[in-house]
Design a protein around this motif. Structure first.
Motif, PDB file in Angstrom:
ATOM      1  N   LYS A 163       0.836  -1.202   0.000  1.00  0.00           N
ATOM      2  CA  LYS A 163       0.000   0.000   0.000  1.00  0.00           C
ATOM      3  C   LYS A 163       0.870   1.250   0.000  1.00  0.00           C
ATOM      4  CE  LYS A 163      -3.930  -2.059   2.414  1.00  0.00           C
ATOM      5  NZ  LYS A 163      -4.681  -2.080   3.682  1.00  0.00           N
ATOM      6  N   GLU A 164       1.905   1.254   0.831  1.00  0.00           N
ATOM      7  CA  GLU A 164       2.807   2.399   0.897  1.00  0.00           C
ATOM      8  C   GLU A 164       3.528   2.595  -0.431  1.00  0.00           C
ATOM      9  OE1 GLU A 164       4.927   5.655   2.400  1.00  0.00           O
ATOM     10  OE2 GLU A 164       3.122   4.655   3.122  1.00  0.00           O
ATOM     11  N   LEU A 165       3.922   1.517  -1.053  1.00  0.00           N
ATOM     12  CA  LEU A 165       4.591   1.586  -2.355  1.00  0.00           C
ATOM     13  C   LEU A 165       3.665   2.194  -3.406  1.00  0.00           C
ATOM     14  CD1 LEU A 165       7.131   0.912  -3.980  1.00  0.00           C
ATOM     15  CD2 LEU A 165       6.148  -1.333  -4.415  1.00  0.00           C
ATOM     16  N   MET A 166       2.416   1.777  -3.420  1.00  0.00           N
ATOM     17  CA  MET A 166       1.453   2.338  -4.375  1.00  0.00           C
ATOM     18  C   MET A 166       1.239   3.833  -4.116  1.00  0.00           C
ATOM     19  SD  MET A 166       0.721   0.100  -6.549  1.00  0.00           S
ATOM     20  CE  MET A 166      -0.633   0.915  -7.346  1.00  0.00           C
ATOM     21  N   ARG A 167       1.168   4.213  -2.833  1.00  0.00           N
ATOM     22  CA  ARG A 167       0.992   5.627  -2.496  1.00  0.00           C
ATOM     23  C   ARG A 167       2.193   6.441  -2.984  1.00  0.00           C
ATOM     24  NH1 ARG A 167       2.515   9.189   1.055  1.00  0.00           N
ATOM     25  NH2 ARG A 167       3.828   7.781   2.224  1.00  0.00           N
ATOM     26  N   GLN A 168       3.384   5.903  -2.820  1.00  0.00           N
ATOM     27  CA  GLN A 168       4.585   6.607  -3.261  1.00  0.00           C
ATOM     28  C   GLN A 168       4.655   6.680  -4.786  1.00  0.00           C
ATOM     29  OE1 GLN A 168       7.851   4.665  -1.302  1.00  0.00           O
ATOM     30  NE2 GLN A 168       7.459   5.679   0.647  1.00  0.00           N
ATOM     31  N   LYS A 169       4.200   5.637  -5.478  1.00  0.00           N
ATOM     32  CA  LYS A 169       4.176   5.674  -6.940  1.00  0.00           C
ATOM     33  C   LYS A 169       3.236   6.773  -7.425  1.00  0.00           C
ATOM     34  CE  LYS A 169       5.378   0.890  -8.043  1.00  0.00           C
ATOM     35  NZ  LYS A 169       4.913  -0.380  -8.632  1.00  0.00           N
ATOM     36  N   ILE A 170       2.085   6.902  -6.777  1.00  0.00           N
ATOM     37  CA  ILE A 170       1.128   7.959  -7.141  1.00  0.00           C
ATOM     38  C   ILE A 170       1.761   9.325  -6.911  1.00  0.00           C
ATOM     39  CG2 ILE A 170      -1.062   9.014  -6.475  1.00  0.00           C
ATOM     40  CD1 ILE A 170      -2.096   6.140  -5.960  1.00  0.00           C
TER      41      ILE A 170
ATOM     42  N   GLU B  41       4.200  10.070  -9.675  1.00  0.00           N
ATOM     43  CA  GLU B  41       3.508  10.440 -10.907  1.00  0.00           C
ATOM     44  C   GLU B  41       2.998  11.878 -10.823  1.00  0.00           C
ATOM     45  OE1 GLU B  41       0.505   7.464 -11.367  1.00  0.00           O
ATOM     46  OE2 GLU B  41       1.930   5.914 -11.962  1.00  0.00           O
ATOM     47  N   GLN B  42       2.459  12.262  -9.663  1.00  0.00           N
ATOM     48  CA  GLN B  42       1.979  13.633  -9.489  1.00  0.00           C
ATOM     49  C   GLN B  42       3.129  14.629  -9.584  1.00  0.00           C
ATOM     50  OE1 GLN B  42       0.004  13.393  -5.703  1.00  0.00           O
ATOM     51  NE2 GLN B  42      -1.943  12.739  -6.604  1.00  0.00           N
ATOM     52  N   MET B  43       4.258  14.300  -8.967  1.00  0.00           N
ATOM     53  CA  MET B  43       5.419  15.195  -9.024  1.00  0.00           C
ATOM     54  C   MET B  43       5.953  15.310 -10.443  1.00  0.00           C
ATOM     55  SD  MET B  43       7.589  14.220  -5.679  1.00  0.00           S
ATOM     56  CE  MET B  43       7.040  14.583  -4.032  1.00  0.00           C
TER      57      MET B  43
ATOM     58  N   ARG C 138       3.661  17.621 -12.292  1.00  0.00           N
ATOM     59  CA  ARG C 138       3.886  18.997 -11.833  1.00  0.00           C
ATOM     60  C   ARG C 138       5.191  19.546 -12.378  1.00  0.00           C
ATOM     61  NH1 ARG C 138       2.042  18.126  -5.593  1.00  0.00           N
ATOM     62  NH2 ARG C 138      -0.194  18.013  -6.001  1.00  0.00           N
ATOM     63  N   SER C 139       6.185  18.682 -12.498  1.00  0.00           N
ATOM     64  CA  SER C 139       7.465  19.101 -13.056  1.00  0.00           C
ATOM     65  C   SER C 139       7.288  19.557 -14.496  1.00  0.00           C
ATOM     66  CB  SER C 139       8.468  17.942 -12.983  1.00  0.00           C
ATOM     67  OG  SER C 139       9.651  18.274 -13.652  1.00  0.00           O
ATOM     68  N   GLY C 140       6.478  18.817 -15.255  1.00  0.00           N
ATOM     69  CA  GLY C 140       6.199  19.211 -16.632  1.00  0.00           C
ATOM     70  C   GLY C 140       5.483  20.548 -16.693  1.00  0.00           C
ATOM     71  N   GLU C 141       4.516  20.755 -15.780  1.00  0.00           N
ATOM     72  CA  GLU C 141       3.794  22.024 -15.732  1.00  0.00           C
ATOM     73  C   GLU C 141       4.744  23.166 -15.377  1.00  0.00           C
ATOM     74  OE1 GLU C 141       0.705  21.409 -12.890  1.00  0.00           O
ATOM     75  OE2 GLU C 141      -0.389  20.000 -14.163  1.00  0.00           O
ATOM     76  N   LEU C 142       5.641  22.922 -14.423  1.00  0.00           N
ATOM     77  CA  LEU C 142       6.599  23.959 -14.038  1.00  0.00           C
ATOM     78  C   LEU C 142       7.548  24.300 -15.182  1.00  0.00           C
ATOM     79  CD1 LEU C 142       7.499  22.900 -10.391  1.00  0.00           C
ATOM     80  CD2 LEU C 142       6.146  24.862 -11.107  1.00  0.00           C
ATOM     81  N   THR C 143       7.948  23.304 -15.942  1.00  0.00           N
ATOM     82  CA  THR C 143       8.808  23.542 -17.092  1.00  0.00           C
ATOM     83  C   THR C 143       8.086  24.410 -18.116  1.00  0.00           C
ATOM     84  OG1 THR C 143       9.897  21.423 -16.735  1.00  0.00           O
ATOM     85  CG2 THR C 143      10.180  22.429 -18.891  1.00  0.00           C
ATOM     86  N   GLU C 144       6.818  24.116 -18.365  1.00  0.00           N
ATOM     87  CA  GLU C 144       6.033  24.924 -19.299  1.00  0.00           C
ATOM     88  C   GLU C 144       5.895  26.356 -18.796  1.00  0.00           C
ATOM     89  OE1 GLU C 144       2.284  23.050 -19.993  1.00  0.00           O
ATOM     90  OE2 GLU C 144       3.187  21.195 -20.720  1.00  0.00           O
ATOM     91  N   LEU C 145       5.633  26.530 -17.497  1.00  0.00           N
ATOM     92  CA  LEU C 145       5.519  27.873 -16.928  1.00  0.00           C
ATOM     93  C   LEU C 145       6.841  28.627 -17.034  1.00  0.00           C
ATOM     94  CD1 LEU C 145       3.402  27.244 -13.722  1.00  0.00           C
ATOM     95  CD2 LEU C 145       2.717  28.533 -15.738  1.00  0.00           C
TER      96      LEU C 145
END
Length: 137
Positions: free
Chosen positions: A77-84, A87-89, A92-99
Motif C-alpha cells: 500500500k505504501e509503495l502504491m501511495r509513493q508511486k502515485i 507520478e503527481q510530481m 507537476r514538473s512538466g507544468e513547471l517547465t512549461e511555466l
C-alpha cells in the motif's frame, strides 16, 4: 532488514541453505559412523521432542507468517501511495517547465519591446517629476 531483495535472490539463498543442510547431514552421518558416542546427545534430543512442542512451534510460525503477510500488504500500500506521488510530481514538473518557458518568452518579448521605445521615462532622484530620455540629454 531483508538480505534478498528479489525473487531470484530469495531462491538462490534457499538453494544455498538447502545445500548446506544436506552437507551437514552427510557430515553428521560420517561422524555418527566414526563414533556413536559423539552424536548420542543430538539423536536423543531429536527423539525426545514431543508432538505438543512441535504443534506449538507450528502455531508460532503460523502467527509469524500472518504478521509478515500483514506487513507485506502494508508495504505494498505504501509503495502504491509513493508511486502515485511520484507520478503527481512528474506531472507537476512538466507544468513547471512549461511555466518557466512561458516566463522566459514573456521576458524576452518585454526586453525586445522596451528596446524599441525611443523615449524611456526616468524618475529624477528625490523628486516626483519624471523626465524623458530626450529631455535629460
Amino acid at each position: 532488514k531483508a538480505i534478498a531483495t528479489s525473487n531470484t535472490a530469495i531462491i538462490a539463498n534457499s538453494v544455498i541453505v538447502l545445500f548446506i543442510m544436506e552437507i551437514d547431514e552427510y557430515i553428521f552421518s560420517a561422524v555418527d559412523a566414526i563414533n556413536d558416542k559423539w552424536t548420542e546427545h543430538a539423536a536423543d534430543a531429536e527423539d525426545s521432542s514431543s508432538e505438543a512442542e512441535k504443534g506449538g512451534a507450528i502455531d508460532e510460525m503460523k502467527d509469524k507468517i500472518a504478521l509478515q503477510d500483514a506487513q507485506i500488504a502494508d508495504q505494498q500500500k505504501e509503495l502504491m501511495r509513493q508511486k502515485i506521488q511520484i507520478e503527481q510530481m512528474t506531472s507537476r514538473s512538466g507544468e513547471l517547465t512549461e511555466l518557466q518557458e512561458g516566463v522566459q518568452n514573456m521576458q524576452e518579448s518585454q526586453a525586445g519591446s522596451c528596446a524599441s521605445f525611443e523615449t524611456i521615462v526616468y524618475c529624477a532622484p528625490n523628486s516626483n517629476e519624471t523626465i524623458s530620455k530626450a529631455d535629460a540629454v
